[in-house]
Scaffold this active site. Sequence first.
Site, mmCIF file in Angstrom:
data_model
loop_
_atom_site.group_PDB
_atom_site.id
_atom_site.type_symbol
_atom_site.label_atom_id
_atom_site.label_comp_id
_atom_site.label_asym_id
_atom_site.label_seq_id
_atom_site.Cartn_x
_atom_site.Cartn_y
_atom_site.Cartn_z
ATOM 1 C CD GLU A 148 -20.525 -9.461 -21.500
ATOM 2 O OE1 GLU A 148 -19.715 -10.146 -22.156
ATOM 3 O OE2 GLU A 148 -21.280 -8.623 -22.034
ATOM 4 C CG HIS A 192 17.645 -33.070 -39.008
ATOM 5 N ND1 HIS A 192 16.883 -32.717 -40.108
ATOM 6 C CD2 HIS A 192 17.909 -34.401 -39.133
ATOM 7 C CE1 HIS A 192 16.706 -33.789 -40.870
ATOM 8 N NE2 HIS A 192 17.323 -34.828 -40.310
#
Length: 464
Positions: free
Chosen positions: A43, A444
């Site tokens: 395919e 952070h």
Amino acid sequence: MKSKLIEEANHYDLIIIGGGPGGYVAAEHAGKHNLKTLVIEKESLGGVCLNKGCIPTKTLLKSAKVLHYLKEAKHYGINIEGNNEFSLDWKAMQENKKEVVDKLVSGVKFIIQNAKAKLIEGNAAMVSDHIVEVNGEKYYGEKIILATGSLPRELDLPGFKEAKTKGIIIDSTDALELNKIPKKLTVIGGGVIGIEFALLYCELGTEVTILQGLDRILEVLDNEISKTMTQILTSKGIKIITNVKIKSINDKTLSYELDGKIIEKNVDKVLVSVGRVPRYDAFKKIDLVYDERNRIVVNKNLQTSKGHIYAIGDLTQKLMLAHVAYKHAMIAVDHILGKDIPYHLVESPSVIYTYPEVASIGIIERDMNPNESFVTKMPMSHLGKALADHETDGFIKMILDKKTGRIIGCHIIASTASDLISEIAVAMQSEATVFDLVATIHPHPSISEIIYEVAKKALYENYK
Ligand code: NAI
């Protein structure tokens, strides 16, 4: 023994049937190691994942998420003028999806060429243990890798075939290609595919109902993941009905049983997403060993009962995930190459690309031994970055081995769970402990800090 009937040019060290995530990765790895390699695809290169699965779904889900942000813009201090004056362009979303898929498919073609593997487009069939026929030609493979993937499982119930022909019953491939956004979508099956499509179409304005056979959606995942996702999806407007038994469909009337009563539901489109089944047709003539659940028996090297034939990816019915197929491809080719690489498929993460995302790896709480393991949990709302992002839904749950502090499971609902789980996967693969996670500096503010925070909590609670 090599067949004399086959030209020398048609002799290959390795023939791979199927050019999906398993097949093309195997072709690249084998080609790069100078195996004369042939890959056959009937395919489109990239298989279901790239053409009809992971990638197109994620592209459309991204459009839905952008829409979600637009609807939520006021939370970020942005007013959309004229009261929500934005509109959906389904055709443009489809074109965007196609562009992404086309780009990736040509990338896969390039990978195969670059690895000097040969690609044939056609429908391959094994005619004997070493011979594969495609487009009327026969090819001899010293080794063969079967990587033919899977298809959606159909429900063999009254009226379903007729409703499929009429386009009322659809599968996940059809759901990606609808010519317009349906008014109503009924989803049969509350698994990964069902949930992703339910969210996509709900965001686009479709009235969505999930009909789940069991008592909860995502039943294979951690109980709290199922519960929280039920709450999140319900709050978005998706109706979830559990414990249903689907009976039949007659034109646009779907019948199901609930609490002993037969309910007749008027439907527009019905997506059947009740699992996938392997595609065995390319090698039905070959006498392989299957187990009691009709799964191909493979050993740790992915060899079938015929040692020169390997089966990888969805065919093995382990975890039907592209990244598992990638790993299988490497293991099988390394084995063919005679590389002494230990079988390292410790744990595979899995992800559901909703928003927030769901990610999971390793053991779940209901299966753990409480004498040997413990659970630590933390909500995403704990994090500054999640608050700043306005994406505080979810939690992290870590399951740790008491004695060693090693991670044996982790389950996350978070905006970027698909990325967070990779840190956990590396930690698990390298046998890192909760102490290592605490020792590691996390930036952070970041969503990844949740891993540091939950590890720190585990440390304080259990290793004082
Ligand atoms: P699934 O196995 O994840 O879920 C099927 C669901 O249907 C289950 O919850 C099951 O209880 C329910 N069900 C089964 N029979 C039913 C019936 N007769 N009536 C009502 N409910 C019924 O299968 P799904 O969602 O079709 O996905 C197929 C495969 O594709 C999975 O292995 C999945 O891992 C993979 N996949 C992975 C994705 C990802 O990694 N994000 C995305 C899409 C698919």
